[in-house]
Design a protein around this motif. Sequence first.
Motif, PDB file in Angstrom:
ATOM      1  N   ALA A  57      80.330  49.286  32.545  1.00 41.90           N
ATOM      2  CA  ALA A  57      79.924  50.596  32.025  1.00 41.90           C
ATOM      3  C   ALA A  57      80.402  50.702  30.588  1.00 41.90           C
ATOM      4  CB  ALA A  57      80.521  51.724  32.867  1.00 41.90           C
ATOM      5  N   VAL A  58      79.564  51.279  29.738  1.00 37.60           N
ATOM      6  CA  VAL A  58      79.889  51.471  28.325  1.00 37.60           C
ATOM      7  C   VAL A  58      80.153  52.947  28.077  1.00 37.60           C
ATOM      8  CG1 VAL A  58      79.059  51.227  25.960  1.00 37.60           C
ATOM      9  CG2 VAL A  58      78.506  49.484  27.662  1.00 37.60           C
ATOM     10  N   TYR A  59      81.253  53.232  27.386  1.00 40.67           N
ATOM     11  CA  TYR A  59      81.611  54.624  27.108  1.00 40.67           C
ATOM     12  C   TYR A  59      81.096  55.035  25.730  1.00 40.67           C
ATOM     13  CZ  TYR A  59      84.357  58.642  25.634  1.00 40.67           C
ATOM     14  OH  TYR A  59      84.731  59.869  25.152  1.00 40.67           O
TER      15      TYR A  59
ATOM     16  N   GLY B  58      80.263  54.239  36.575  1.00 39.58           N
ATOM     17  CA  GLY B  58      80.050  54.878  35.286  1.00 39.58           C
ATOM     18  C   GLY B  58      81.285  55.613  34.825  1.00 39.58           C
ATOM     19  N   VAL B  59      81.368  55.873  33.527  1.00 36.87           N
ATOM     20  CA  VAL B  59      82.488  56.610  32.935  1.00 36.87           C
ATOM     21  C   VAL B  59      81.936  57.710  32.045  1.00 36.87           C
ATOM     22  CG1 VAL B  59      84.089  54.662  33.025  1.00 36.87           C
ATOM     23  CG2 VAL B  59      82.633  54.976  31.017  1.00 36.87           C
ATOM     24  N   ALA B  60      82.712  58.781  31.893  1.00 38.09           N
ATOM     25  CA  ALA B  60      82.300  59.903  31.050  1.00 38.09           C
ATOM     26  C   ALA B  60      83.541  60.686  30.632  1.00 38.09           C
ATOM     27  CB  ALA B  60      81.323  60.812  31.785  1.00 38.09           C
TER      28      ALA B  60
ATOM     29  N   PRO C  75      90.415  59.377  37.907  1.00 34.32           N
ATOM     30  CA  PRO C  75      90.578  60.614  37.123  1.00 34.32           C
ATOM     31  C   PRO C  75      90.931  60.408  35.658  1.00 34.32           C
ATOM     32  CG  PRO C  75      92.476  60.265  38.527  1.00 34.32           C
ATOM     33  CD  PRO C  75      91.497  59.197  38.887  1.00 34.32           C
ATOM     34  N   ASP C  76      91.614  59.323  35.333  1.00 33.93           N
ATOM     35  CA  ASP C  76      92.106  59.178  33.959  1.00 33.93           C
ATOM     36  C   ASP C  76      92.073  57.714  33.550  1.00 33.93           C
ATOM     37  OD1 ASP C  76      93.123  59.714  31.516  1.00 33.93           O
ATOM     38  OD2 ASP C  76      95.141  60.256  32.186  1.00 33.93           O
ATOM     39  N   LEU C  77      91.325  57.431  32.489  1.00 40.67           N
ATOM     40  CA  LEU C  77      91.231  56.084  31.958  1.00 40.67           C
ATOM     41  C   LEU C  77      91.547  56.102  30.470  1.00 40.67           C
ATOM     42  CD1 LEU C  77      87.912  54.791  33.614  1.00 40.67           C
ATOM     43  CD2 LEU C  77      90.213  53.942  34.090  1.00 40.67           C
ATOM     44  N   PRO C  78      92.228  55.075  29.964  1.00 42.28           N
ATOM     45  CA  PRO C  78      92.434  54.992  28.513  1.00 42.28           C
ATOM     46  C   PRO C  78      91.093  54.742  27.816  1.00 42.28           C
ATOM     47  CG  PRO C  78      93.182  52.974  29.590  1.00 42.28           C
ATOM     48  CD  PRO C  78      92.855  53.945  30.682  1.00 42.28           C
ATOM     49  N   GLU C  79      90.978  55.232  26.595  1.00 41.08           N
ATOM     50  CA  GLU C  79      89.702  55.135  25.899  1.00 41.08           C
ATOM     51  C   GLU C  79      89.444  53.711  25.400  1.00 41.08           C
ATOM     52  OE1 GLU C  79      87.298  57.132  22.100  1.00 41.08           O
ATOM     53  OE2 GLU C  79      89.117  58.082  22.911  1.00 41.08           O
TER      54      GLU C  79
ATOM     55  N   LYS D  64      88.723  66.386  27.822  1.00 34.54           N
ATOM     56  CA  LYS D  64      89.503  65.560  26.903  1.00 34.54           C
ATOM     57  C   LYS D  64      90.082  64.314  27.549  1.00 34.54           C
ATOM     58  CE  LYS D  64      90.790  69.449  23.944  1.00 34.54           C
ATOM     59  NZ  LYS D  64      91.898  70.176  23.276  1.00 34.54           N
ATOM     60  N   ARG D  65      89.535  63.950  28.699  1.00 34.44           N
ATOM     61  CA  ARG D  65      89.952  62.727  29.373  1.00 34.44           C
ATOM     62  C   ARG D  65      88.706  61.930  29.757  1.00 34.44           C
ATOM     63  NH1 ARG D  65      93.764  64.233  34.274  1.00 34.44           N
ATOM     64  NH2 ARG D  65      91.922  65.492  34.729  1.00 34.44           N
ATOM     65  N   ILE D  66      88.904  60.645  29.961  1.00 36.69           N
ATOM     66  CA  ILE D  66      87.806  59.788  30.400  1.00 36.69           C
ATOM     67  C   ILE D  66      87.997  59.510  31.886  1.00 36.69           C
ATOM     68  CG2 ILE D  66      86.661  57.554  30.097  1.00 36.69           C
ATOM     69  CD1 ILE D  66      87.656  57.533  27.249  1.00 36.69           C
ATOM     70  N   SER D  67      87.017  59.883  32.663  1.00 32.94           N
ATOM     71  CA  SER D  67      87.076  59.661  34.106  1.00 32.94           C
ATOM     72  C   SER D  67      85.954  58.724  34.524  1.00 32.94           C
ATOM     73  CB  SER D  67      86.958  60.991  34.860  1.00 32.94           C
ATOM     74  OG  SER D  67      85.726  61.626  34.553  1.00 32.94           O
ATOM     75  N   GLY D  68      86.132  58.109  35.668  1.00 34.50           N
ATOM     76  CA  GLY D  68      85.137  57.163  36.175  1.00 34.50           C
ATOM     77  C   GLY D  68      84.789  57.434  37.617  1.00 34.50           C
ATOM     78  N   LEU D  69      83.667  56.870  38.040  1.00 32.39           N
ATOM     79  CA  LEU D  69      83.203  57.044  39.414  1.00 32.39           C
ATOM     80  C   LEU D  69      82.527  55.743  39.848  1.00 32.39           C
ATOM     81  CD1 LEU D  69      82.828  59.171  41.754  1.00 32.39           C
ATOM     82  CD2 LEU D  69      80.515  59.487  40.850  1.00 32.39           C
ATOM     83  N   ALA D  70      82.888  55.272  41.039  1.00 37.09           N
ATOM     84  CA  ALA D  70      82.300  54.044  41.573  1.00 37.09           C
ATOM     85  C   ALA D  70      81.911  54.253  43.026  1.00 37.09           C
ATOM     86  CB  ALA D  70      83.280  52.873  41.448  1.00 37.09           C
TER      87      ALA D  70
END
Length: 591
Positions: free
Chosen positions: A303-305, A224-226, A277-281, A230-236
């Motif tokens: 995953a959909v942001y 998932g991503v969230a 920790p950091d993903l482009p939007e 002000k950054r987009i982070s993910g977890l798997a």
Amino acid sequence: MYFANGLFFILVIFIALVVLLYFFRKQYNSVINPANLLWQQAMNEWNASPWIQKLQQNLLFWLQIAALTLLMLALAKPIWFSEGIKGEQIIWIVDTSATMSAMKADKPLIEQSKQQMKQMAERLTGQEVTMIIAGAKPKILLSRETDAAVIQREIARLTVTYEHENIEKAVKLAESLVHNKDTVIHLFSDSVKKADVKADLTNIHYEIHNAAGIQDNVAILSFGVAAKEKRISGLAVLENQGKKSVTYPFVITSEDSVVFQQEVTIPAGQQVVINIPDLPEHRFYQASIKAGDHFAADNELTAVYSDLNPTIDALDDVNPFFIKGLETLGIKTVQLDAKNSLGLKEGGIILAEGLPVNELPKMPVIYINKSTNQDELIELKEPIMSKDSLLTEYVDIGKTYIKYASKPIKGNWENIVTSGEHPLIQTGTINGQPAILMNFSLENTDWPLHPGFPIFLYNSYQWLSKQTGFLGYFQPGEEKWLQLDSKQSVLEIYNSAGKSLSSLQLKTENFKAPYKPGIYQAVADEQMYYFSVLLDDREKKPVTAPSFRLNHSTANDTELALKPNELLWFWLTLIVLALLMVEWEVYRKWL
């Protein structure tokens, strides 16, 4: 060997008559011939080939005997014992879940099951065959079919649907279709155990064929991503279900570009959590692990942001209780002029009261259907009732007083709160975007004085935040009624590669998600939506089990059936015809 029509052996009388006719055929008297000049030459020829001469002399006799004998055998219809299929009624339950796509010897497990069914179909002797797919909702593909060609064609069409199998429901359905005591139920799967087969009919024989193939497996359990600071982070979360430690590359892609990559080592039988920790939007992300194992369906997850904290833009004059209620919850609200849409932020939510519906921007909306004509208001006299919904969770709206309501807007709406038959709060879509419709004004109610009012605003905000441009998550093949405000009411479904998969009429058809997991696009009137098809979590932990039998007598392990060979009857008749033609040719030359 067995003959189905043994009565035709009485035709041996005709063979006996032919023999008797040869016994009593015309005899010639001996005559003294004074000329013996040619006798020596005739004797030389006779001694040179005596057997050929005798054969030529009696050829007609043997041809007639052979023709009569073969004709008698053809009419008697020879049958021999051959291995057949037990039961007068055959029921096949086929597991088409995701684990049946696992590879064994370069073929998916479902091909192994199909091969078994094809071999059984070749040995059918007129039995009725019923085929059931053991999906989330069991489906009957064949019902009491006896045509071998139809059965083979339906077997060839079988494919993996990625649904989680429901063995219990499929067995119940199969048992309800039993109409013959001599019935055998065959179940084709990969991991069915005796505890899974809750059979109610103890007199019915069950054959469970488990195709074992999955050994060492690596799966992505969740992803998932969230937005965070002000950054987009993910977890798997990854899991190694094998017996030895493995190292594989973990990759996250979006729109054919790699946005994250890392080598991951997973100990045997353990899980590993990966923080990104950091993903482009981007609108969506696809995580994959390049494991190359036997089961690839659980090696990818999408995953959909969506922005979980969008801004609410209040257009024109909106009741101040809405603004104060939202600010109390800490939700940022901006007051804007409806004619100036430059200040609208993409991904936000609008709040509008009394504006024409066709002038609303294409954004998620909380819309207050306010009537300016006092004569069009409807006085409410029935109690206020609400249904279980995310919008009314922890909201006791039944104690609220509402004096007047507006006429509802036409469309496909789901009623959440009603007074008698009059809808007060509804959900649906406006301009192709999710909408919450309130058919009453706050000045005609005491709702802002109740604690449930700010809770309702919070629930509405959360519900619209999750619906923004996203149809939701679906199970493979899941059906659902969609309410999209489309002029043509036609929804086109595309995969991530842009290939058109199907189209449906929104007014008459239910939306049915594709079977294969992944990210998909839905387009209606140039409005694009995303949705994701996810693999059932139970399919991410495949197991294997041996084949077994239920209600089976060991005395009948090898079941033989009488199998008439119609082809043999045809060939015997064809040989008889050929013999008659030869006989006629021999007789013609002797004349």
